[in-house]
Each structure stands twice: as C-alpha cells, then as structure tokens.
Design a protein around this motif. Structure first.
Motif, mmCIF file in Angstrom:
data_model
loop_
_atom_site.group_PDB
_atom_site.id
_atom_site.type_symbol
_atom_site.label_atom_id
_atom_site.label_comp_id
_atom_site.label_asym_id
_atom_site.label_seq_id
_atom_site.Cartn_x
_atom_site.Cartn_y
_atom_site.Cartn_z
ATOM 1 N N SER A 77 0.777 -1.123 -0.145
ATOM 2 C CA SER A 77 -0.147 -0.032 0.014
ATOM 3 C C SER A 77 0.841 1.400 -0.013
ATOM 4 O O SER A 77 0.506 2.294 -0.257
ATOM 5 N N GLY A 78 1.995 1.194 0.322
ATOM 6 C CA GLY A 78 2.957 2.090 0.279
ATOM 7 C C GLY A 78 3.110 3.128 1.624
ATOM 8 O O GLY A 78 3.763 3.900 1.793
ATOM 9 N N ARG A 79 2.362 2.403 2.444
ATOM 10 C CA ARG A 79 1.958 3.079 3.862
ATOM 11 C C ARG A 79 3.260 2.812 4.960
ATOM 12 O O ARG A 79 3.215 3.370 5.920
ATOM 13 N N TYR A 80 4.020 1.736 4.634
ATOM 14 C CA TYR A 80 4.670 1.157 5.592
ATOM 15 C C TYR A 80 6.306 1.148 4.978
ATOM 16 O O TYR A 80 6.691 0.105 4.979
ATOM 17 N N SER A 81 7.047 2.518 4.831
ATOM 18 C CA SER A 81 8.225 2.190 4.077
ATOM 19 C C SER A 81 9.122 1.588 5.238
ATOM 20 O O SER A 81 10.305 0.987 4.572
ATOM 21 N N PHE A 82 8.751 1.495 6.426
ATOM 22 C CA PHE A 82 9.814 1.035 7.352
ATOM 23 C C PHE A 82 9.779 -0.579 7.258
ATOM 24 O O PHE A 82 10.542 -1.198 8.164
#
Ligand SMILES: C[S@@+](CC[C@H](N)C(=O)[O-])C[C@H]1O[C@@H](n2cnc3c(N)ncnc32)[C@H](O)[C@@H]1O
Length: 223
Positions: free
Chosen positions: A90-95
């Motif tokens: 989703s791209g919300r969790y780059s970590f």
C-alpha cells in the motif's frame, strides 16, 4: 490431563489452521488482539532499530510501528504472509524492509542481526517454544530484547478449568489457551543468555500478558 502434560501444537496443524484463518483473520482478530499488539509494538519502539517480528501474520501490527524502526516479518503461513505483502504494498509502511515465509524454529538470519524480536500471539502456537526462543536470542544483538505478548494460562479458578477443557480442541483451530508463564521463565533460566526483565498484564482488561527478555552474555549453565 495436567497442564504440563499438554502436547505442543503440530507445525502442519498450525499451517493448515492459518491457511483457513487468512481470509477472515483481520476482521476477526484485528479488534480482539488490538491492545496486545499495541503494547508489544510500543515496547519494541522503545528499543528501536531493527526489529524482527516472528509470526507476523497479515501485518496488522504495521500500523503500530513508525519510521524510527525497520521491520522484518516472518511467518510459516504463505497465505498469511501474502496478506502482509499486500498490506506493505500500500506504500504506507516504508519501514517494512522484508517479509518472508519462514519457520521461527529455524530463522535464516545470522547471529546478532536484530535489536529486538517481537512475537505477538505466536509463542504458544509453535511446536517447540523453547527452541523458538533460543532462535530469537541467537539473532539478537547484545542487550537486545525479545518481546512477547499472549494470552497465558490463568493457572487457577474457573478460567483455568475452562482453558484446560478447551485445550485439546483448540489446537486444531490454531489456538492454545493453556500455555503457562512458568515455561517462558524456565527457558530463560536454562538458556543462560537471556534474563526476564518484565512480565505485566496488558491494560485495560489484563487478558494478555506482555513479557520481555534481555539478551545477556551467555552464562555457563551448571550441568
Ligand atoms: C494468532 S496469529 C498472530 C499473527 C500476528 N502476530 C497478529 O498478532 O495478528 C499466529 C501466527 O503465527 C504463525 N505461526 C505459527 N507457527 C509458526 C512458526 N513455527 N513459525 C512462524 N510463524 C508461525 C501463524 O501462521 C500465524 O500467522
């Protein structure tokens, strides 16, 4: 059957159970485990750095971390990890740095790779919890922490009786209500390279217990 005589769950039983759980897991277990997940992730963020989550499931915990950490997640269930990968995409969790199908009994990471290993609602479900804990300790850097959150055996009263009663059937559903805290403490005492630093009930209901171990220099254990 006394609680210490209960068998540990079979690995293939768990794989089958979570293949079935995967499509409905978030809707059902998302709210139920929310407080436990948040407490464990908060404790992990306090450690910071590189975090390995064993039994990461569908990645519900990603919402509880932030960019102060780097998350690697593993799970024995391909359908559960497939959902975690979708969530990460989703791209919300780059970590979130990596997700892999892997058995927590045999972690494919070098010694001292992580600052923290987190197990949310998983240690009671594995076939050999002591071996999994030793693997977690092996991949930890010195001073790193193992953080577990789980429902643990109630030990007395009606709740304990119900948990003992449910135990046999629960394994096939991927659940285990009768796992005692004493087994976690005994692992640390015997391992010699980990010390128990916290055991507390998670608020507000106290249904889940959060347990933390710190990686220490290996002590020679008396024969
Ligand atoms: C109750 S779910 C918890 C998932 C996630 N940690 C959460 O809190 O939503 C237990 C997870 O542990 C995984 N699991 C069970 N045995 C495992 C093993 N030996 N190695 C890695 N993962 C395992 C299951 O596939 C499942 O995804």
């Amino acid at each position: 059957m006394p609680v210490h005589a209960q068998r540990d769950p079979d690995k293939h039983v768990m794989e089958n159970a979570y293949a079935k759980w995967a499509p409905i897991y978030d809707a059902l277990c998302g709210p139920i485990f929310l407080n436990g997940r948040r407490a464990a992730a908060q404790a992990a963020r306090n450690v910071g750095g590189q975090i390995l989550e064993i039994g990461v499931g569908t990645g519900l915990s990603f919402d509880d971390y932030d960019a102060s950490t780097e998350i690697t997640g593993i799970d024995i269930s391909e359908p559960m990890i497939a959902r975690a990968r979708l969530r990460a995409a989703s791209g919300r969790y780059s970590f979130v740095k990596g997700l892999a199908v892997m058995d927590a009994h045999d972690l494919r990471y070098a010694d001292a790779s992580f600052d923290c290993v987190v197990g949310q609602f998983v240690i009671t479900l594995v076939a050999d919890p002591e071996r999994v804990l030793s693997e977690c300790a092996r991949v930890l850097k010195p001073d790193g922490q193992i953080i577990l959150v789980n429902h643990l055996y109630s030990e007395r009263g009606i709740a304990a009786a119900v948990e003992r009663l449910l135990a046999q059937k629960a394994h096939s559903f991927g659940l285990r209500p009768e796992f005692p805290f004493a087994r976690l403490a005994a692992w640390a005492a015997n391992h010699g390279g980990a010390e128990l630093i916290e055991r507390r009930k998670v608020k507000p209901f106290g249904v889940y217990t959060l347990v933390r171990f710190r990686r220490i220099e290996q002590q020679r254990v008396a024969a």
